[in-house]
Design a protein around this motif. Structure first.
Motif, PDB file in Angstrom:
ATOM      1  N   THR A 264      -5.770 -32.747  11.511  1.00 28.45           N
ATOM      2  CA  THR A 264      -6.914 -32.664  10.599  1.00 28.45           C
ATOM      3  C   THR A 264      -8.209 -33.011  11.319  1.00 28.45           C
ATOM      4  O   THR A 264      -9.220 -32.301  11.182  1.00 28.45           O
ATOM      5  N   GLY A 265      -8.189 -34.097  12.079  1.00 25.67           N
ATOM      6  CA  GLY A 265      -9.386 -34.496  12.813  1.00 25.67           C
ATOM      7  C   GLY A 265      -9.838 -33.448  13.809  1.00 25.67           C
ATOM      8  O   GLY A 265     -11.034 -33.137  13.913  1.00 25.67           O
ATOM      9  N   GLN A 266      -8.888 -32.866  14.535  1.00 26.57           N
ATOM     10  CA  GLN A 266      -9.239 -31.846  15.519  1.00 26.57           C
ATOM     11  C   GLN A 266      -9.795 -30.600  14.842  1.00 26.57           C
ATOM     12  O   GLN A 266     -10.799 -30.035  15.283  1.00 26.57           O
ATOM     13  N   ALA A 267      -9.141 -30.172  13.760  1.00 29.31           N
ATOM     14  CA  ALA A 267      -9.589 -28.954  13.080  1.00 29.31           C
ATOM     15  C   ALA A 267     -10.971 -29.130  12.452  1.00 29.31           C
ATOM     16  O   ALA A 267     -11.823 -28.236  12.537  1.00 29.31           O
ATOM     17  N   TYR A 268     -11.219 -30.302  11.844  1.00 30.03           N
ATOM     18  CA  TYR A 268     -12.552 -30.581  11.312  1.00 30.03           C
ATOM     19  C   TYR A 268     -13.583 -30.513  12.443  1.00 30.03           C
ATOM     20  O   TYR A 268     -14.666 -29.930  12.292  1.00 30.03           O
ATOM     21  N   GLY A 269     -13.248 -31.122  13.556  1.00 32.74           N
ATOM     22  CA  GLY A 269     -14.157 -31.110  14.690  1.00 32.74           C
ATOM     23  C   GLY A 269     -14.472 -29.707  15.169  1.00 32.74           C
ATOM     24  O   GLY A 269     -15.626 -29.379  15.474  1.00 32.74           O
ATOM     25  N   GLU A 270     -13.448 -28.866  15.214  1.00 34.85           N
ATOM     26  CA  GLU A 270     -13.656 -27.489  15.672  1.00 34.85           C
ATOM     27  C   GLU A 270     -14.498 -26.691  14.681  1.00 34.85           C
ATOM     28  O   GLU A 270     -15.236 -25.778  15.075  1.00 34.85           O
ATOM     29  N   MET A 271     -14.404 -27.021  13.400  1.00 33.85           N
ATOM     30  CA  MET A 271     -15.259 -26.361  12.412  1.00 33.85           C
ATOM     31  C   MET A 271     -16.728 -26.697  12.649  1.00 33.85           C
ATOM     32  O   MET A 271     -17.617 -25.892  12.372  1.00 33.85           O
ATOM     33  N   PHE A 272     -16.983 -27.894  13.159  1.00 30.85           N
ATOM     34  CA  PHE A 272     -18.357 -28.314  13.450  1.00 30.85           C
ATOM     35  C   PHE A 272     -18.879 -27.722  14.759  1.00 30.85           C
ATOM     36  O   PHE A 272     -20.091 -27.605  14.942  1.00 30.85           O
ATOM     37  N   THR A 273     -17.991 -27.382  15.664  1.00 28.52           N
ATOM     38  CA  THR A 273     -18.428 -26.937  16.995  1.00 28.52           C
ATOM     39  C   THR A 273     -18.154 -25.462  17.250  1.00 28.52           C
ATOM     40  O   THR A 273     -18.293 -24.992  18.383  1.00 28.52           O
ATOM     41  N   THR A 274     -17.780 -24.717  16.205  1.00 27.65           N
ATOM     42  CA  THR A 274     -17.520 -23.279  16.355  1.00 27.65           C
ATOM     43  C   THR A 274     -18.403 -22.512  15.383  1.00 27.65           C
ATOM     44  O   THR A 274     -18.199 -22.561  14.168  1.00 27.65           O
ATOM     45  N   ASP A 275     -19.367 -21.812  15.917  1.00 23.89           N
ATOM     46  CA  ASP A 275     -20.314 -21.040  15.116  1.00 23.89           C
ATOM     47  C   ASP A 275     -20.056 -19.558  15.357  1.00 23.89           C
ATOM     48  O   ASP A 275     -20.336 -19.034  16.439  1.00 23.89           O
ATOM     49  N   ILE A 276     -19.500 -18.871  14.371  1.00 25.52           N
ATOM     50  CA  ILE A 276     -19.176 -17.454  14.554  1.00 25.52           C
ATOM     51  C   ILE A 276     -20.193 -16.527  13.875  1.00 25.52           C
ATOM     52  O   ILE A 276     -19.951 -15.324  13.750  1.00 25.52           O
ATOM     53  N   ARG A 277     -21.337 -17.068  13.491  1.00 23.16           N
ATOM     54  CA  ARG A 277     -22.362 -16.207  12.891  1.00 23.16           C
ATOM     55  C   ARG A 277     -22.763 -15.044  13.790  1.00 23.16           C
ATOM     56  O   ARG A 277     -22.978 -13.930  13.276  1.00 23.16           O
ATOM     57  N   PRO A 278     -22.849 -15.235  15.113  1.00 20.40           N
ATOM     58  CA  PRO A 278     -23.219 -14.095  15.967  1.00 20.40           C
ATOM     59  C   PRO A 278     -22.194 -12.954  15.976  1.00 20.40           C
ATOM     60  O   PRO A 278     -22.505 -11.858  16.460  1.00 20.40           O
ATOM     61  N   LEU A 279     -20.998 -13.187  15.453  1.00 20.59           N
ATOM     62  CA  LEU A 279     -19.958 -12.151  15.443  1.00 20.59           C
ATOM     63  C   LEU A 279     -19.915 -11.356  14.139  1.00 20.59           C
ATOM     64  O   LEU A 279     -19.205 -10.349  14.055  1.00 20.59           O
ATOM     65  N   MET A 280     -20.662 -11.778  13.147  1.00 21.78           N
ATOM     66  CA  MET A 280     -20.502 -11.208  11.816  1.00 21.78           C
ATOM     67  C   MET A 280     -20.860  -9.724  11.735  1.00 21.78           C
ATOM     68  O   MET A 280     -20.327  -8.998  10.884  1.00 21.78           O
ATOM     69  N   HIS A 281     -21.719  -9.256  12.604  1.00 24.65           N
ATOM     70  CA  HIS A 281     -22.082  -7.834  12.569  1.00 24.65           C
ATOM     71  C   HIS A 281     -20.910  -6.934  12.960  1.00 24.65           C
ATOM     72  O   HIS A 281     -20.941  -5.722  12.724  1.00 24.65           O
ATOM     73  N   GLN A 282     -19.845  -7.522  13.545  1.00 27.50           N
ATOM     74  CA  GLN A 282     -18.691  -6.741  13.982  1.00 27.50           C
ATOM     75  C   GLN A 282     -17.698  -6.452  12.857  1.00 27.50           C
ATOM     76  O   GLN A 282     -16.802  -5.628  13.015  1.00 27.50           O
ATOM     77  N   ILE A 283     -17.868  -7.111  11.725  1.00 25.39           N
ATOM     78  CA  ILE A 283     -16.939  -6.911  10.614  1.00 25.39           C
ATOM     79  C   ILE A 283     -17.203  -5.556   9.958  1.00 25.39           C
ATOM     80  O   ILE A 283     -18.316  -5.261   9.539  1.00 25.39           O
TER      81      ILE A 283
END
Length: 292
Positions: free
Chosen positions: A206-225
């Motif tokens: 849980t701690g690791q996954a929460y942390g990764e949610m804070f440090t992973t920004d996928i907004r630059p990929l959204m145009h690919q959907i």
């Protein structure tokens, strides 16, 4: 003697071959169970939850869809799998699962972390899925509450948060879980089951996954959907902090502005678990989206 030597060489090579596959299989993060018949729909639960959150969704859609319920190790169970990049591995396994099982244009429905994973998978495998339904899962959720935060500036927060999860005793963990769930579910009689899912989750995961949610920004990929996206959002839990429906909608629109085909539906009274708090409205929106 020469024949015996060749035999043992073959055995050694076989063991090496098998060994190359065992660790990979043993380290899988994702398991599934399949219910119903029809077009495939994949359901991915959120952080500190389990696939049991989908019981109402299963009852609604299993007569018409083949539902693939994802069970993530570490959530709703005490399993621990070591991974350098938990969420990225989960996203890759999801894509591999669809390809490996030759699922044709499956619908993805994810809640919270599951919605984030769904958007990420759709962006990295455009055209693989049919439609995407993200229930309060966005490309970079921290900025909704902390404008200006970035994966880099979030690192000190992540370090503190990870340590907190790892060092919390059971009574502290339960109190923390009850407090969090109360802000996520407005319907009081639906809270306890989610609290217990959290208590059954592995704190390190849980701690690791929460942390990764804070440090992973996928907004630059959204145009690919390429697929149509339905995003559910909630605002009522934040109105005591000055939020309005309009201001929250603006935040969601900023997150999804690069998705070509997206509809954002905000609950009126529901919190983060909108399918618990406003089920009829939720199912009406999903039904319309699937039929379109």
């Amino acid at each position: 003697m020469k024949t015996e030597k060749i035999k043992w060489i073959k055995v050694a090579l076989l063991l090496i071959f098998i060994g190359n596959f065992i660790p990979s299989h043993a380290q899988q993060l994702m398991e599934t169970s399949v219910v119903g018949k029809g077009n495939p729909m994949i359901l991915i639960h959120g952080m500190s939850s389990s696939s049991a959150v989908w019981k109402d969704v299963v009852a609604r859609y299993s007569p018409d869809y083949e539902l693939h319920l994802v069970h993530v190790k570490g959530f709703g169970n005490k399993e621990y799998v070591e991974s350098d990049h938990y969420l990225e591995q989960l996203k890759d396994e999801l894509i591999g699962y669809v390809k490996g099982n030759q699922l044709q244009k499956p619908i993805l429905m994810g809640h919270s972390m599951g919605g984030f994973i769904s958007l990420w998978a759709a962006a990295e495998a455009p055209g693989l899925f049919g439609k995407i339904i993200s229930i309060d899962g966005v490309p970079y959720f921290p900025v909704l509450q902390m404008p200006g935060i970035t994966p880099e500036s979030a690192k000190p927060i992540v370090e503190s948060m990870t340590a907190s999860f790892a060092n919390m005793d059971e009574s502290g963990a339960r109190a923390n879980q009850e407090m969090i769930v109360a802000t996520m579910i407005a319907t009081e009689n639906r809270r306890e089951e989610v609290v217990e899912m959290g208590m059954a989750s592995h704190p390190k995961v849980t701690g690791q996954a929460y942390g990764e949610m804070f440090t992973t920004d996928i907004r630059p990929l959204m145009h690919q959907i390429k697929e149509p996206v339905l995003l559910f959002g909630a605002w009522a839990a934040y109105q005591n902090y000055g939020a309005t429906k309009a201001s929250v909608m603006t935040g969601y629109e900023a997150q999804m502005k690069d998705v070509a085909d997206v509809k954002i539906a905000l609950a009126e009274k529901g919190y983060h678990f909108v399918f618990y708090d406003e089920p009829q409205w939720f199912f009406d929106e999903v039904d319309a989206f699937l039929a379109d």
